[in-house]
Write an enzyme that holds these catalytic residues in place. Structure first.
Site, short mmCIF file in Angstrom:
data_model
loop_
_atom_site.label_atom_id
_atom_site.label_comp_id
_atom_site.label_asym_id
_atom_site.label_seq_id
_atom_site.Cartn_x
_atom_site.Cartn_y
_atom_site.Cartn_z
N ASP A 172 -71.64 -4.26 -61.19
CA ASP A 172 -71.11 -5.08 -60.09
C ASP A 172 -69.82 -4.48 -59.54
O ASP A 172 -69.60 -4.49 -58.32
CB ASP A 172 -70.88 -6.52 -60.57
CG ASP A 172 -72.15 -7.34 -60.51
OD1 ASP A 172 -72.87 -7.24 -59.51
OD2 ASP A 172 -72.44 -8.06 -61.48
N HIS B 209 -78.51 -12.60 -66.14
CA HIS B 209 -79.57 -11.75 -65.59
C HIS B 209 -80.72 -11.56 -66.56
O HIS B 209 -81.78 -11.06 -66.18
CB HIS B 209 -79.01 -10.38 -65.21
CG HIS B 209 -78.01 -10.44 -64.10
ND1 HIS B 209 -78.32 -10.92 -62.85
CD2 HIS B 209 -76.70 -10.12 -64.05
CE1 HIS B 209 -77.24 -10.87 -62.08
NE2 HIS B 209 -76.23 -10.40 -62.78
N GLU C 66 -65.39 -7.69 -62.63
CA GLU C 66 -66.50 -6.91 -62.07
C GLU C 66 -66.55 -6.96 -60.55
O GLU C 66 -67.60 -6.76 -59.95
CB GLU C 66 -67.84 -7.31 -62.69
CG GLU C 66 -68.11 -8.80 -62.79
CD GLU C 66 -69.44 -9.12 -63.50
OE1 GLU C 66 -70.21 -8.20 -63.82
OE2 GLU C 66 -69.70 -10.31 -63.72
#
Ligand code: 3PY
Ligand code: MG
Length: 256
Positions: free
Chosen positions: A170, A44, A144
């Site tokens: 997440d 990310h 996650e």
């Protein structure tokens, strides 16, 4: 226990800094902040192949450099380790099979399937032999999702996994919960406690992404022993904003 945990007493938590910005200078500042390790985020964050190589080819005074690849991809993992990363934080590991794939990508034969080609020689750095590299590498697998939580004991017990790393954002999304509510859940069988317990049973480190002081402290209280305490982007913007606010407040007070 190998990799990131090598040489650190079990009782002492490790604090990490998360590098989102594609800047070796900023990564060096983050590494100099007192953290034990930094992680370059190529899932990310802005990091890519070139910035990973750039950060890894500098020295960071014993602060270990990990890389989060965009996915559980052997080619990406191999390139990060070739660049000189001390280990990887592999996202979205949902099963023991996923964990085995991550471990396999990180270790040379006969333990795994990593292909030989470290770049250290190109950067005048010593290149460890294959067996030494296998011992030193740190493999963290991210739990996650609800699916991963359901099999967290199997993931934690996968041979070659050094660390189970919770992504609370997440995880809270897939559990349909607020992230801070998830971290603060006091139940004995709360999701994060289940991860810590699975890690204790398997003898691996429990890590998590905190990124704020409050959340990081709460995660340490839950028993996590390696926690991301800040990101470079947050530290920069919050640090600058707090100075701007203080100076404006002072100027207004002085102006009456
Ligand atoms: C998560 O919380 O899901 C993360 O992956 C943190 O970067
Ligand atoms: Mg995540």
């Amino acid at each position: 226990m190998s990799g990131i945990s090598a040489g650190v007493p079990e009782a002492e938590p490790l604090l990490g800094g998360w590098s989102m910005l594609r800047s070796p200078a900023v990564a060096a500042l983050l590494a100099a902040s007192g953290v034990d390790w930094i992680c370059l985020d190529a899932q990310h964050g802005e990091h890519d192949d070139a910035s990973v190589l750039d950060v890894c080819s500098r020295r960071h005074d014993g602060v270990r450099v990990l890389v989060r690849p965009p996915s559980n991809d052997a080619a990406w993992i191999g390139r990060a380790l070739d660049a000189g990363a001390d280990g990887v934080v592999v996202p979205m590991v949902d099963s023991a099979a996923d964990a085995r794939a991550a471990v396999h990508a990180c270790r040379y034969p006969p333990l795994g399937g990593r292909s030989w080609g470290p770049l250290g020689g190109l950067h005048a750095r010593p290149v460890p032999a294959a067996d030494a590299a296998n011992r030193a590498v740190s493999v963290a697998v991210m739990v996650e999702t609800a699916a991963a939580l359901a099999v967290v004991d199997d993931i934690a017990a996968t041979p070659g996994v050094d660390e189970v790393f919770v992504g609370p954002f997440d995880l809270s999304l897939t559990l349909g919960r607020d992230v801070d509510d998830l971290v603060a859940d006091p139940a004995a069988d709360a999701p994060l406690r289940r991860v810590v317990a699975a890690c204790a049973r398997a003898g691996v480190r429990a890590a998590a992404f905190g990124a704020t002081a409050d959340r990081s402290s709460a995660l340490l209280d839950l028993g996590f022993t390696s926690v991301v305490v800040t990101t470079d982007a947050a530290a920069l913007s919050l640090g600058a904003a707090s100075v701007v606010t203080a100076v404006r407040r002072g100027a207004r007070a002085a102006g009456g």
